[in-house]
Design a protein around this motif. Structure first.
Motif, PDB file in Angstrom:
ATOM      1  N   PHE A 165       7.046   8.018  -1.904  1.00  0.00           N
ATOM      2  CA  PHE A 165       7.487   9.212  -0.777  1.00  0.00           C
ATOM      3  C   PHE A 165       7.332   8.297   0.495  1.00  0.00           C
ATOM      4  N   ASN A 166       8.605   8.502   1.222  1.00  0.00           N
ATOM      5  CA  ASN A 166       8.816   8.208   2.609  1.00  0.00           C
ATOM      6  C   ASN A 166       7.921   8.985   3.743  1.00  0.00           C
ATOM      7  N   ALA A 167       7.670   8.676   4.775  1.00  0.00           N
ATOM      8  CA  ALA A 167       7.353   9.093   5.928  1.00  0.00           C
ATOM      9  C   ALA A 167       7.889  10.609   6.249  1.00  0.00           C
ATOM     10  N   GLU A 168       9.259  10.398   6.099  1.00  0.00           N
ATOM     11  CA  GLU A 168       9.849  11.969   6.188  1.00  0.00           C
ATOM     12  C   GLU A 168       9.621  13.095   5.291  1.00  0.00           C
ATOM     13  N   GLU A 169       9.353  12.516   4.200  1.00  0.00           N
ATOM     14  CA  GLU A 169       9.117  13.601   2.980  1.00  0.00           C
ATOM     15  C   GLU A 169       7.526  14.062   2.847  1.00  0.00           C
ATOM     16  N   THR A 170       6.341  13.142   3.107  1.00  0.00           N
ATOM     17  CA  THR A 170       5.122  13.624   2.990  1.00  0.00           C
ATOM     18  C   THR A 170       4.178  12.812   3.712  1.00  0.00           C
ATOM     19  N   ASN A 171       2.957  13.278   4.199  1.00  0.00           N
ATOM     20  CA  ASN A 171       1.962  12.289   4.848  1.00  0.00           C
ATOM     21  C   ASN A 171       1.118  11.629   4.048  1.00  0.00           C
ATOM     22  N   VAL A 172       0.364  10.618   4.359  1.00  0.00           N
ATOM     23  CA  VAL A 172      -0.779  10.048   3.576  1.00  0.00           C
ATOM     24  C   VAL A 172      -2.088  10.542   4.471  1.00  0.00           C
ATOM     25  N   VAL A 173      -2.870  11.368   3.755  1.00  0.00           N
ATOM     26  CA  VAL A 173      -3.893  11.641   4.358  1.00  0.00           C
ATOM     27  C   VAL A 173      -5.209  11.018   4.246  1.00  0.00           C
ATOM     28  N   MET A 174      -5.753  10.458   5.276  1.00  0.00           N
ATOM     29  CA  MET A 174      -7.138   9.596   5.115  1.00  0.00           C
ATOM     30  C   MET A 174      -8.173  10.068   5.661  1.00  0.00           C
ATOM     31  N   ASP A 175      -9.227  10.488   4.626  1.00  0.00           N
ATOM     32  CA  ASP A 175     -10.422  11.008   5.172  1.00  0.00           C
ATOM     33  C   ASP A 175     -10.916  10.186   6.229  1.00  0.00           C
ATOM     34  N   ILE A 176     -11.586  11.008   7.193  1.00  0.00           N
ATOM     35  CA  ILE A 176     -12.244  10.179   8.384  1.00  0.00           C
ATOM     36  C   ILE A 176     -13.423   9.301   7.892  1.00  0.00           C
ATOM     37  N   ALA A 177     -14.078   9.637   6.692  1.00  0.00           N
ATOM     38  CA  ALA A 177     -15.099   8.739   6.106  1.00  0.00           C
ATOM     39  C   ALA A 177     -16.231   9.078   6.967  1.00  0.00           C
TER      40      ALA A 177
END
Length: 278
Positions: free
Chosen positions: A92-104
């Motif tokens: 998936f490219n950035a226009e399609e969906t996000n990558v969600v990173m937990d702030i940890a």
């Protein structure tokens, strides 16, 4: 660890790192497989791309933050997160969906200079916000405790506004104690709250219908103050209340349907958007 689905030690990362990185690399492979499946579902019409806000690569890896005293911070920020990002972007490219990173359990400042364009795009931090654990737990037994919760709720907006990346608050609740059954330690019966006293749990007893008016008014203001912060500035991009439903009456402050039923008595308008998968 409660959220891992496994009792006992998890050893996602430990003192054998970096020679032993088996579970880290395994996690990257799982993210790849999961994202490939989502790609296939989108392409075959099982789901619409509009319903896929993002791919969350790992939930609450606190070992990178407070559980290790930040010792393993770079395991997330410099090792696993970049590799998991690449795994998602294969499909998936950035226009399609996000990558969600937990702030940890790190601060927003720890992400300054990281995951920035043009090398990265469509990165959203997932920050879970609770005021019922640790030091904030004891506010429930202080005369000005509710005021402290309100002040903290408003302060969060300043933090989010100053984040270098967009922030989605993926978990929050209305709880101010850990009195809710099974909240800490998994399924332990009889449940004995880790931080809250018997006196506090007697007052915060989960009998929402019979809370006094001042308590209901606090919940109203507490809820709205948190939402204001979670949507603050250009960086606050959304929120989910945790959780959708708890077992029985274990904790109405954690139960969205119960809270929805109480919306009128709390003088809160709750709007729920439901996406139907066709």
């Amino acid at each position: 660890y409660d959220n891992s689905g496994k009792r006992g030690e998890v050893h996602w990362v430990d003192d054998t790192y970096p020679e032993n990185r088996y579970n880290i690399d395994r996690s990257v492979r799982i993210v790849d497989q999961m994202t490939q499946t989502m790609r296939e579902w989108v392409d075959s019409g099982v789901i619409k791309i509009e319903t896929l806000y993002g791919i969350g690569i790992l939930n609450e890896p606190h070992i990178c933050g407070y559980e290790s005293g930040n010792k393993y911070k770079d395991v997330c920020l410099q090792d696993f997160y970049p590799k998991a990002y690449d795994a998602v972007r294969k499909y998936f490219n950035a226009e399609e969906t996000n990558v969600v990173m937990d702030i940890a359990s790190l601060g927003f400042g720890d992400y300054v200079g990281l995951f920035e364009e043009p090398t990265y795009s469509g990165v959203v931090l997932d920050a879970h916000s609770y005021q019922c654990f640790g030091g904030a737990n004891h506010w429930a037994e202080e005369a000005d405790g509710w005021d402290k919760h309100m002040a903290e709720s408003c302060r969060l907006g300043s933090d989010i506004s100053g984040s270098p990346l967009d922030v989605f608050t993926g978990e929050f609740s209305l709880a101010v104690t850990d009195c809710q059954e099974y909240l800490q330690g998994g399924f332990v019966t009889p449940y004995d709250p880790v931080d809250s006293s018997d006196e506090a749990c007697s007052y915060y007893n989960g009998d929402l219908m019979n809370y006094d008016e001042s308590h209901k008014e606090f919940l109203q203001k507490y809820f709205l103050a948190q939402l204001d912060s979670f949507e603050a500035g250009e960086r606050g991009v959304g929120w989910y209340m945790w959780t959708m439903k708890v077992e029985g009456s274990a904790g109405p402050e954690w139960d969205f349907p119960t809270f929805g039923k109480m919306a009128l008595s709390l003088k809160i308008s709750v709007v729920v958007n439901i996406s139907v998968i066709e």
